[in-house]
Design a protein around this motif. Structure first.
Motif, PDB file in Angstrom:
ATOM      1  N   THR A  42      -3.398   5.104   4.652  1.00 49.26           N
ATOM      2  CA  THR A  42      -2.976   4.436   3.428  1.00 49.26           C
ATOM      3  C   THR A  42      -4.005   4.656   2.319  1.00 49.26           C
ATOM      4  O   THR A  42      -5.117   5.136   2.558  1.00 49.26           O
ATOM      5  N   GLU A  43      -3.628   4.256   1.110  1.00 48.74           N
ATOM      6  CA  GLU A  43      -4.531   4.410  -0.024  1.00 48.74           C
ATOM      7  C   GLU A  43      -5.790   3.550   0.124  1.00 48.74           C
ATOM      8  O   GLU A  43      -6.794   3.790  -0.535  1.00 48.74           O
ATOM      9  N   LYS A  78      -1.066   7.972   1.762  1.00 48.74           N
ATOM     10  CA  LYS A  78      -1.606   9.101   1.012  1.00 48.74           C
ATOM     11  C   LYS A  78      -1.804  10.368   1.831  1.00 48.74           C
ATOM     12  O   LYS A  78      -1.952  11.452   1.265  1.00 48.74           O
ATOM     13  N   ARG A  88      -4.725  14.449  -3.656  1.00 49.68           N
ATOM     14  CA  ARG A  88      -5.257  13.202  -4.193  1.00 49.68           C
ATOM     15  C   ARG A  88      -6.764  13.124  -3.951  1.00 49.68           C
ATOM     16  O   ARG A  88      -7.261  13.638  -2.972  1.00 49.68           O
ATOM     17  N   ALA A 112       8.328   5.665  -2.304  1.00 47.98           N
ATOM     18  CA  ALA A 112       7.113   5.422  -1.524  1.00 47.98           C
ATOM     19  C   ALA A 112       7.438   5.247  -0.045  1.00 47.98           C
ATOM     20  O   ALA A 112       6.584   5.484   0.812  1.00 47.98           O
ATOM     21  N   TYR A 121      10.520   3.061  -7.335  1.00 49.96           N
ATOM     22  CA  TYR A 121       9.151   3.418  -6.962  1.00 49.96           C
ATOM     23  C   TYR A 121       8.874   3.086  -5.503  1.00 49.96           C
ATOM     24  O   TYR A 121       8.219   3.848  -4.787  1.00 49.96           O
ATOM     25  N   GLU A 181       0.823  -1.208   0.000  1.00 52.88           N
ATOM     26  CA  GLU A 181       0.000   0.000   0.000  1.00 52.88           C
ATOM     27  C   GLU A 181       0.856   1.256   0.000  1.00 52.88           C
ATOM     28  O   GLU A 181       1.930   1.297   0.602  1.00 52.88           O
ATOM     29  N   ARG A 182       0.352   2.302  -0.632  1.00 59.64           N
ATOM     30  CA  ARG A 182       0.972   3.609  -0.580  1.00 59.64           C
ATOM     31  C   ARG A 182       0.341   4.435   0.545  1.00 59.64           C
ATOM     32  O   ARG A 182      -0.820   4.230   0.913  1.00 59.64           O
ATOM     33  N   ARG A 213       3.852   3.765 -10.061  1.00 60.92           N
ATOM     34  CA  ARG A 213       4.430   2.435 -10.036  1.00 60.92           C
ATOM     35  C   ARG A 213       4.996   2.135 -11.412  1.00 60.92           C
ATOM     36  O   ARG A 213       4.692   2.841 -12.375  1.00 60.92           O
ATOM     37  N   ASP A 238       1.955  10.911  -5.010  1.00 61.21           N
ATOM     38  CA  ASP A 238       2.109   9.548  -5.512  1.00 61.21           C
ATOM     39  C   ASP A 238       3.022   9.588  -6.726  1.00 61.21           C
ATOM     40  O   ASP A 238       2.693  10.211  -7.731  1.00 61.21           O
ATOM     41  N   ARG A 278       1.702  15.414  -9.461  1.00 63.06           N
ATOM     42  CA  ARG A 278       1.863  14.439  -8.396  1.00 63.06           C
ATOM     43  C   ARG A 278       2.530  15.070  -7.175  1.00 63.06           C
ATOM     44  O   ARG A 278       2.241  14.724  -6.036  1.00 63.06           O
TER      45      ARG A 278
END
Length: 428
Positions: free
Chosen positions: A256-257, A224, A428, A374, A370, A221-222, A400, A397, A423
């Motif tokens: 997280t996203e 955010k 977001r 992150a 990536y 997970e990213r 990826r 973000d 970005r």
């Protein structure tokens, strides 16, 4: 069809499990050996490049002669260069460079090596600013070369266990995690030979990767959004430093996203036990690292049992059991010469093997560019939140890898500068 084209045809979706330790190592032997140059004679001397059967240390460098000599001794390398610049100019037979220099130099040095046609492995953190994160990603995409960040937390034995639990679905729905990096006493490294080092007053959340790896490197997970609080005192280290940083300790609440909770503590002062540990919470099972106060690594399982709380009310009673963390470095995850304990809880031999194996088999390393940003960018934003009294901020973000890319990606896969700017600064 070449190996590279075959991997590209598979696509990244089939390689998405590369961050899961057991699936990233090809079984067939490789014929060639990677010729690597190591830069930075302190941390850079703590890996096992000379033990890997597919690696040759072809050159070493440090601005200090005594550290260059130590690198030569550790790696049995005859060729030494006075600087990275000289290595990049004269080391024609060097195809990869290990960047183990000061944190503020990681991006300048990594970018220089990539532009010189060298693959790169870099110490943490990947970058110091969001703009440097964008530059690093863009350079990897333009050059099509491999970049890997040497994050020890990804390969520590408890993280490998947690990643396997997640892969096997044992957590059920993993809805929250908690990670801490506590390291009091770093001020001993602030001054050397009467001069301030890069660590003098360094913001804690600019060194977040030992923690962020416990979410991003386990679930993928990213992060955010973040709200972060800092604490400092009247120490002269916090009154006058190059970073205008007023904090010893920073505590962040990330989102997280997938809208999961992730709490991170990076504490460099106070009465606490040092270490890197994490806790992962799921609706079926949770996993807690040993806490340094006598509690061993622990697994908590949901059950049908009932118990009474101190008020006499009934509640669910979990099953709690000790977990003996496997010594993964003893297993087939590593070539036999590297199956020994190493730095940072057994992680160094894994880092050594992961980078070399990725180059030999032309695959993406687990902690590629990536993943690296992150892990890094959330801390940069968290520090800004702390400076603003805990204001909730959004984290950019950086994307990826494209499905068709193998190592660094091609220039055609590179987003336009306006996309990168969006970005960086868009919400977001």
């Amino acid at each position: 069809m070449t190996r590279r084209h075959a991997v590209q045809a598979i696509g990244f979706s089939a390689l998405s499990s590369a961050f899961l330790a057991r699936s990233v190592h090809a079984a067939e032997p490789a014929e060639r050996k990677v010729r690597i140059g190591i830069v930075g004679g302190r941390f850079g001397a703590s890996f096992q490049w000379h033990e890997h059967p597919r690696c040759i240390v072809a050159g070493v460098s440090d601005l200090r002669p005594e550290r260059r000599a130590n690198l030569q001794k550790v790696y049995g390398c005859e060729q030494a260069y006075e600087s990275l610049e000289v290595m990049l100019r004269e080391g024609k037979d060097i195809e990869a460079v290990g960047i183990f220099t000061e944190a503020p130099n990681h991006v300048p040095h990594a970018v220089a090596a990539l532009r010189a046609g060298k693959h790169v492995i870099s110490a943490v953190p990947a970058a110091m600013t969001l703009e440097e994160c964008a530059l690093l990603v863009d350079t990897v995409r333009r050059t099509g070369l491999t970049y890997m960040m040497a994050e020890t937390g990804f390969w520590q034995q408890h993280t490998i266990s947690a990643r396997r639990f997640f892969e096997e679905g044992r957590f059920g729905k993993l809805y929250a995690a908690y990670s801490m990096y506590r390291h009091a006493g770093l001020e001993d490294l602030f001054i050397e030979n009467g001069q301030r080092t890069w660590r003098y007053g360094f913001p804690p959340m600019h060194y977040p990767t030992h923690c962020t790896v416990h979410m991003v490197g386990v679930t993928g997970e990213r992060l955010k959004a973040v709200s972060c609080i800092g604490w400092g005192d009247d120490s002269p280290f916090l009154k006058d430093n190059a970073y205008a940083n007023p904090f010893w300790n920073e505590t962040a609440e990330f989102l997280t996203e997938k809208d999961h909770s992730f709490r991170v503590e990076v504490w460099w002062s106070g009465a606490h036990v040092g270490g890197e540990r994490a806790e992962w919470y799921g609706d079926r099972m949770s996993f807690l690292c040993a806490n340094g106060y006598g509690q061993p690594a622990t697994i908590v399982r949901a059950s049908e049992l009932k118990e009474l709380d101190t008020g006499g009310f009934q509640r669910a009673a979990a099953k709690v059991e000790k977990y003996d963390i496997p010594q993964w470095w003893k297993t087939e995850l590593l070539p036999e010469p590297l199956r020994h304990d190493s730095g940072h809880e057994g992680s160094h031999t894994f880092i050594t093997h992961e980078f070399i194996d990725a180059l030999v088999h032309e695959r993406r390393p687990a902690v590629d560019v990536y993943e690296a940003v992150a892990y890094t960018a959330p801390g940069i934003v968290a520090h800004q939140s702390a400076l603003r009294g805990g204001e909730r901020l959004w984290i950019p973000d950086f994307g990826r890898p494209s499905d068709a890319s193998c190592a660094g990606g091609s220039a055609s896969a590179r987003p336009a500068p306006t996309v990168l700017r969006r970005r960086l600064f868009g919400r977001r």
